[in-house]
Design a protein around this motif. Sequence first.
Motif, PDB file in Angstrom:
ATOM      1  N   ALA A  43     -14.039 -16.182  11.139  1.00 11.75           N
ATOM      2  CA  ALA A  43     -14.726 -16.414   9.863  1.00 11.75           C
ATOM      3  C   ALA A  43     -14.588 -17.865   9.413  1.00 11.75           C
ATOM      4  CB  ALA A  43     -14.186 -15.465   8.799  1.00 11.75           C
ATOM      5  N   SER A  44     -13.412 -18.429   9.618  1.00  9.70           N
ATOM      6  CA  SER A  44     -13.191 -19.830   9.264  1.00  9.70           C
ATOM      7  C   SER A  44     -14.099 -20.738  10.080  1.00  9.70           C
ATOM      8  CB  SER A  44     -11.726 -20.210   9.497  1.00  9.70           C
ATOM      9  OG  SER A  44     -10.873 -19.533   8.614  1.00  9.70           O
ATOM     10  N   GLU A  45     -14.240 -20.434  11.372  1.00  8.75           N
ATOM     11  CA  GLU A  45     -15.083 -21.242  12.250  1.00  8.75           C
ATOM     12  C   GLU A  45     -16.552 -21.108  11.886  1.00  8.75           C
ATOM     13  OE1 GLU A  45     -15.930 -21.931  17.044  1.00  8.75           O
ATOM     14  OE2 GLU A  45     -14.370 -20.532  16.379  1.00  8.75           O
ATOM     15  N   SER A  46     -16.947 -19.927  11.428  1.00 11.13           N
ATOM     16  CA  SER A  46     -18.356 -19.694  11.086  1.00 11.13           C
ATOM     17  C   SER A  46     -18.747 -20.334   9.763  1.00 11.13           C
ATOM     18  CB  SER A  46     -18.637 -18.195  11.013  1.00 11.13           C
ATOM     19  OG  SER A  46     -18.142 -17.640   9.801  1.00 11.13           O
ATOM     20  N   GLY A  63      -6.891 -10.292   0.565  1.00 14.19           N
ATOM     21  CA  GLY A  63      -7.518 -11.269  -0.317  1.00 14.19           C
ATOM     22  C   GLY A  63      -6.733 -12.564  -0.380  1.00 14.19           C
ATOM     23  N   GLU A  64      -5.409 -12.447  -0.360  1.00  9.42           N
ATOM     24  CA  GLU A  64      -4.562 -13.643  -0.343  1.00  9.42           C
ATOM     25  C   GLU A  64      -4.741 -14.411   0.956  1.00  9.42           C
ATOM     26  OE1 GLU A  64      -0.652 -12.175  -0.965  1.00  9.42           O
ATOM     27  OE2 GLU A  64      -0.882 -11.943  -3.143  1.00  9.42           O
ATOM     28  N   ASP A  65      -4.774 -13.674   2.068  1.00  8.82           N
ATOM     29  CA  ASP A  65      -4.985 -14.313   3.372  1.00  8.82           C
ATOM     30  C   ASP A  65      -6.306 -15.075   3.393  1.00  8.82           C
ATOM     31  OD1 ASP A  65      -2.640 -13.129   4.255  1.00  8.82           O
ATOM     32  OD2 ASP A  65      -3.668 -11.468   5.270  1.00  8.82           O
ATOM     33  N   CYS A  66      -7.342 -14.449   2.862  1.00 11.98           N
ATOM     34  CA  CYS A  66      -8.665 -15.081   2.842  1.00 11.98           C
ATOM     35  C   CYS A  66      -8.691 -16.303   1.930  1.00 11.98           C
ATOM     36  CB  CYS A  66      -9.724 -14.075   2.399  1.00 11.98           C
ATOM     37  SG  CYS A  66     -10.210 -12.887   3.668  1.00 11.98           S
ATOM     38  N   LYS A  67      -8.063 -16.179   0.780  1.00 11.85           N
ATOM     39  CA  LYS A  67      -8.068 -17.273  -0.193  1.00 11.85           C
ATOM     40  C   LYS A  67      -7.461 -18.541   0.396  1.00 11.85           C
ATOM     41  CE  LYS A  67      -7.116 -18.136  -5.081  1.00 11.85           C
ATOM     42  NZ  LYS A  67      -6.536 -17.567  -6.329  1.00 11.85           N
ATOM     43  N   ILE A  81     -11.985 -18.395   1.865  1.00  8.39           N
ATOM     44  CA  ILE A  81     -12.914 -17.286   2.051  1.00  8.39           C
ATOM     45  C   ILE A  81     -12.634 -16.238   0.976  1.00  8.39           C
ATOM     46  CG2 ILE A  81     -13.681 -15.490   3.670  1.00  8.39           C
ATOM     47  CD1 ILE A  81     -12.517 -17.252   5.923  1.00  8.39           C
ATOM     48  N   LYS A  82     -13.646 -15.469   0.620  1.00 10.30           N
ATOM     49  CA  LYS A  82     -13.489 -14.390  -0.349  1.00 10.30           C
ATOM     50  C   LYS A  82     -13.499 -13.049   0.375  1.00 10.30           C
ATOM     51  CE  LYS A  82     -15.965 -17.124  -3.792  1.00 10.30           C
ATOM     52  NZ  LYS A  82     -17.227 -17.253  -4.564  1.00 10.30           N
ATOM     53  N   PHE A  83     -12.538 -12.211   0.034  1.00  3.74           N
ATOM     54  CA  PHE A  83     -12.431 -10.888   0.646  1.00  3.74           C
ATOM     55  C   PHE A  83     -13.060  -9.843  -0.272  1.00  3.74           C
ATOM     56  CE2 PHE A  83     -10.206  -6.819   1.082  1.00  3.74           C
ATOM     57  CZ  PHE A  83     -10.381  -6.570   2.437  1.00  3.74           C
ATOM     58  N   GLY A  84     -13.656  -8.827   0.342  1.00  5.44           N
ATOM     59  CA  GLY A  84     -14.248  -7.769  -0.475  1.00  5.44           C
ATOM     60  C   GLY A  84     -14.303  -6.435   0.239  1.00  5.44           C
ATOM     61  N   LEU A 108      -9.014 -11.510  -6.105  1.00  5.15           N
ATOM     62  CA  LEU A 108      -8.732 -11.434  -4.672  1.00  5.15           C
ATOM     63  C   LEU A 108      -9.621 -10.429  -3.934  1.00  5.15           C
ATOM     64  CD1 LEU A 108      -4.816 -11.475  -4.677  1.00  5.15           C
ATOM     65  CD2 LEU A 108      -6.358 -13.398  -4.202  1.00  5.15           C
ATOM     66  N   VAL A 109     -10.101  -9.421  -4.641  1.00  9.43           N
ATOM     67  CA  VAL A 109     -10.890  -8.357  -4.020  1.00  9.43           C
ATOM     68  C   VAL A 109     -12.243  -8.280  -4.727  1.00  9.43           C
ATOM     69  CG1 VAL A 109     -10.983  -5.933  -3.364  1.00  9.43           C
ATOM     70  CG2 VAL A 109      -8.774  -7.110  -3.465  1.00  9.43           C
ATOM     71  N   HIS A 110     -13.270  -8.739  -4.049  1.00  6.35           N
ATOM     72  CA  HIS A 110     -14.621  -8.814  -4.608  1.00  6.35           C
ATOM     73  C   HIS A 110     -15.431  -7.639  -4.076  1.00  6.35           C
ATOM     74  CE1 HIS A 110     -13.659 -12.987  -5.787  1.00  6.35           C
ATOM     75  NE2 HIS A 110     -13.018 -13.002  -4.629  1.00  6.35           N
ATOM     76  N   MET A 111     -15.912  -6.808  -4.960  1.00  4.92           N
ATOM     77  CA  MET A 111     -16.590  -5.589  -4.545  1.00  4.92           C
ATOM     78  C   MET A 111     -18.054  -5.839  -4.182  1.00  4.92           C
ATOM     79  SD  MET A 111     -14.406  -3.236  -4.408  1.00  4.92           S
ATOM     80  CE  MET A 111     -12.857  -2.618  -5.053  1.00  4.92           C
ATOM     81  N   GLU A 112     -18.446  -5.296  -3.034  1.00  9.15           N
ATOM     82  CA  GLU A 112     -19.847  -5.259  -2.651  1.00  9.15           C
ATOM     83  C   GLU A 112     -20.322  -3.833  -2.919  1.00  9.15           C
ATOM     84  OE1 GLU A 112     -22.244  -7.092   0.924  1.00  9.15           O
ATOM     85  OE2 GLU A 112     -21.120  -5.349   1.622  1.00  9.15           O
ATOM     86  N   LEU A 113     -21.078  -3.669  -3.981  1.00  9.27           N
ATOM     87  CA  LEU A 113     -21.483  -2.329  -4.402  1.00  9.27           C
ATOM     88  C   LEU A 113     -22.753  -1.910  -3.669  1.00  9.27           C
ATOM     89  CD1 LEU A 113     -20.334  -0.252  -6.449  1.00  9.27           C
ATOM     90  CD2 LEU A 113     -22.157  -0.947  -7.999  1.00  9.27           C
ATOM     91  N   ASP A 114     -22.642  -0.832  -2.905  1.00  8.65           N
ATOM     92  CA  ASP A 114     -23.817  -0.239  -2.263  1.00  8.65           C
ATOM     93  C   ASP A 114     -24.449   0.704  -3.280  1.00  8.65           C
ATOM     94  OD1 ASP A 114     -25.543   1.548  -0.753  1.00  8.65           O
ATOM     95  OD2 ASP A 114     -24.649   0.666   1.042  1.00  8.65           O
ATOM     96  N   LEU A 115     -25.510   0.239  -3.919  1.00  4.33           N
ATOM     97  CA  LEU A 115     -26.111   0.976  -5.032  1.00  4.33           C
ATOM     98  C   LEU A 115     -26.682   2.316  -4.583  1.00  4.33           C
ATOM     99  CD1 LEU A 115     -27.971  -1.956  -6.827  1.00  4.33           C
ATOM    100  CD2 LEU A 115     -25.640  -1.177  -7.151  1.00  4.33           C
TER     101      LEU A 115
END
Length: 278
Positions: free
Chosen positions: A112-115, A146-150, A154-157, A185-192
């Motif tokens: 993810a970091s490389e991308s 989320g901490e690892d991503c931060k 990057i943002k984790f969700g 730290l935890v960003h929700m992707e809501l599948d409506l």
Amino acid sequence: MTTRKEFLLKSGLLATGAVLLPSLTFAQKKAEQNLGVQLYTFRDEMLADARGTLEKIAALGIKQIETARSAKGLYYGLGPKEMKEVCKSLGMTLRSGHIALDENWANTLDQASESGQEYLICSSLPTNGQTVDNYKAVAEAFNKAGEDCKKRGIKFGYHNHEYEFESHNGEVLYEVLLNNSQADLVHMELDLGWVVVAGKDPLDYFKRYKGRFPLWHLKDMDMEKKESTEFGKGGLNIPQMLAHKKDSGLEYIFIEQEEYANSPFQSMAHNMKYMKRF
């Protein structure tokens, strides 16, 4: 003969139009820039020909890309940087990716970091168990991820399905997840689509957990078959959802359609045309 009053009225309307039209155009372009697709929609096509499929996706006017795990890896046989560059060359941004929180987590972070992508989204619950205690444990694991991503910028969700809205001991499990995970730290992707299939109201969550849903999976649902369908043909009130996007904290919409009337490209063309109304 045009009277002075008629002239002034017409001039005023034209002047107003001169001010409003660029504003509306800017707003429309901004909305289009935030509109993307979850590549699971084109899962077979991406495995067969990743570059060619991305070219066809770009031709539909899609600007944001979210990947999904595949038999050829996180980027359909392309390297992380290669995936980023292909998208960029087509006027799109590799914005997000669905991953698993598993023993390959360190490698997932490296890729993810490389991308250069902004979001990493856990696509399903990492452990089984429809209990409050399990969801609390998962929330802690998500906080750590989320901490690892931060640390990597990057943002984790997390992306929901239908089952997270089941209850245990009088508590809705998805709400246990929300209440025990850190919003920064935890960003929700809501599948409506899955929310409405579960018998819940997305607007209720926008109101009670304001700003927690920067990402959407916009998916209309056939409520009888419990499968996705083209926009405007199912049980999701899409105009109503979009009217409340600010409460959600919305940044990006990823269209996802898992079943199609004909082909994913025809369905996505329909969906993109539908979205031009807003």
